[in-house]
Scaffold this motif. Structure first.
Motif, mmCIF file in Angstrom:
data_model
loop_
_atom_site.group_PDB
_atom_site.id
_atom_site.type_symbol
_atom_site.label_atom_id
_atom_site.label_comp_id
_atom_site.label_asym_id
_atom_site.label_seq_id
_atom_site.Cartn_x
_atom_site.Cartn_y
_atom_site.Cartn_z
ATOM 1 N N CYS A 1 -13.338 0.994 2.053
ATOM 2 C CA CYS A 1 -13.257 1.220 0.603
ATOM 3 C C CYS A 1 -13.137 -0.146 -0.065
ATOM 4 N N ASN A 2 -14.276 -0.830 -0.190
ATOM 5 C CA ASN A 2 -14.284 -2.196 -0.686
ATOM 6 C C ASN A 2 -14.577 -2.203 -2.184
ATOM 7 N N ARG A 3 -13.594 -2.596 -2.940
ATOM 8 C CA ARG A 3 -13.690 -2.490 -4.399
ATOM 9 C C ARG A 3 -14.859 -3.299 -4.963
ATOM 10 N N LYS A 4 -15.039 -4.527 -4.468
ATOM 11 C CA LYS A 4 -16.108 -5.359 -5.018
ATOM 12 C C LYS A 4 -17.477 -4.723 -4.799
ATOM 13 N N THR A 5 -17.732 -4.249 -3.580
ATOM 14 C CA THR A 5 -19.025 -3.628 -3.298
ATOM 15 C C THR A 5 -19.184 -2.330 -4.078
ATOM 16 N N LEU A 6 -18.149 -1.519 -4.094
ATOM 17 C CA LEU A 6 -18.249 -0.225 -4.762
ATOM 18 C C LEU A 6 -18.490 -0.368 -6.259
ATOM 19 N N ARG A 7 -17.912 -1.370 -6.881
ATOM 20 C CA ARG A 7 -18.071 -1.523 -8.333
ATOM 21 C C ARG A 7 -19.443 -2.070 -8.715
ATOM 22 N N GLU A 8 -20.268 -2.393 -7.733
ATOM 23 C CA GLU A 8 -21.662 -2.742 -8.015
ATOM 24 C C GLU A 8 -22.531 -1.489 -8.162
ATOM 25 N N ILE A 9 -22.019 -0.345 -7.715
ATOM 26 C CA ILE A 9 -22.758 0.913 -7.771
ATOM 27 C C ILE A 9 -22.662 1.488 -9.185
ATOM 28 N N ALA A 10 -23.692 2.194 -9.614
ATOM 29 C CA ALA A 10 -23.671 2.830 -10.932
ATOM 30 C C ALA A 10 -22.446 3.726 -11.062
ATOM 31 N N SER A 11 -21.749 3.610 -12.167
ATOM 32 C CA SER A 11 -20.479 4.327 -12.353
ATOM 33 C C SER A 11 -20.662 5.842 -12.426
ATOM 34 N N THR A 12 -21.889 6.294 -12.683
ATOM 35 C CA THR A 12 -22.154 7.733 -12.760
ATOM 36 C C THR A 12 -22.400 8.366 -11.387
#
Length: 344
Positions: free
Chosen positions: A125-136
């Motif tokens: 659960c890597n915050r930096k990588t995940l926050r690159e994904i579209a928020s929707t």
């Protein structure tokens, strides 16, 4: 780029066979499961991103306590790169199918349809990588991970993965929110593991549209391993689940007396009990590491050949035959970073 080449080579096979494609995005435990949609409209493919962590060190709590980094570069360094590869795959299939590419399916913001997170730790659960994904993008995560991701207030839809139980009237609909009716996501846990560290994610899908056969296909993803006996519940599930692939590592990893990754012996039993058609290693990258915890980590590296030979020796001492004594009886694959496998 190897990933792009592998995906482009797989396009024709996906189109003609309508079978799932599994792609290893790094040498550790980040994956994309690509499923042909049963009734394609805007897009032919449905892409599920699992435990993405592409670059930068991952830290649990404090860097002096636990810090790790990839030694082998990920096949993509950003979500943007991954989306470009997935869009290329979609465009090739659409072109070979004879369907024109519309502006919507060529310039879609994201070809990642769903994210699955198996643990709350930052190598999953890597915050930096995940926050690159579209928020929707809908995110399905285990309870602790879902709570953590929700606290970021970034993703619009974060769902806690329901526990699988074959006692439910229709277990296929435990996760109907946010995903198509032909797809289901659940978690297999053990009553003996209070923290559910050794658990598994079960992804099931009906992509063949066979009304005469109510059974469904599934993938079992267990990066730290699950006690093999806990998979016996799959054998009595109704509707029946045909386990297509088991993702379970080979390495036996411990911190002091606590077992982190259950290793090849457990994986072999899990493969037999689940009856999976394929067994793929995961979470076996020997990463760079620092911090206090690293001094207590002990890793035993196994191969499939090693574990079969040891089993044969053990069974000879006990005077019993091995139910599976030849590596040729196992569809085992150790995919490198960027490699794909069509699950036939």
């Amino acid at each position: 780029m190897r990933l792009r080449e592998d995906l482009e080579n797989a396009a024709s096979e996906i189109l003609h066979s309508r079978r799932p494609l599994l792609t290893h995005l790094n040498a550790d435990t980040s994956w994309v499961l690509t499923l042909p949609r049963p009734s394609p409209r805007e897009r032919f493919l449905f892409n599920i991103l699992i435990d993405p962590w592409f670059q930068n060190p991952q830290v649990d709590y404090f860097s002096w306590f636990s810090k790790q980094w990839h030694v082998i570069p990920s096949s993509v360094q950003t979500i943007t790169e991954l989306n470009e590869c997935l869009r290329t795959l979609e465009a090739i299939i659409r072109s070979r199918h004879g369907s024109p590419s519309t502006r919507e399916n060529v310039k879609a913001n994201s070809n990642i349809d769903l994210v699955v997170i198996s643990h709350e730790f930052t190598d999953h659960c890597n915050r930096k990588t995940l926050r690159e994904i579209a928020s929707t993008t809908p995110v399905y995560a285990t309870k602790a991970a879902a709570r953590l991701i929700s606290s970021w207030r970034y993703f619009h839809h974060v769902y806690s993965i329901a526990t699988f139980s074959n006692e439910k009237d229709d277990w296929k609909h435990v996760s109907e929110a946010g995903i198509p009716s032909w797809l289901s996501i659940a978690r297999i846990i053990s009553n003996k593991d209070a923290m559910s560290f050794h658990s598994a994610i079960l992804i099931t899908f009906d992509i063949m549209s066979n009304t005469e056969d109510p059974s469904t296909e599934g993938l079992v993803y267990t990066p730290h391993g699950i006690n093999a006996d806990d998979l016996k519940t799959l054998a009595v599930a109704s509707p029946r689940i045909n386990v297509l692939a088991l993702l379970h590592g080979l390495h036996d990893i411990r911190i002091s007396r606590r077992q982190l990754n259950l290793g090849a012996h457990n994986a072999l039993r899990a493969q037999r009990i689940s009856g999976s058609r394929y067994w793929l290693s995961t979470h076996d990258e020997v990463k760079g590491a620092g911090g206090l915890v690293n001094h207590f980590v002990r890793r035993k590296i196994w191969t499939v050949e090693d574990v079969l030979k040891e089993e044969e020796r053990r069974n000879e001492k006990l005077g019993i035959g091995s139910p599976l004594a030849d590596i040729r009886d196992i569809n085992f694959a150790n995919l490198e970073s960027g490699e794909s496998l069509l699950l036939r």
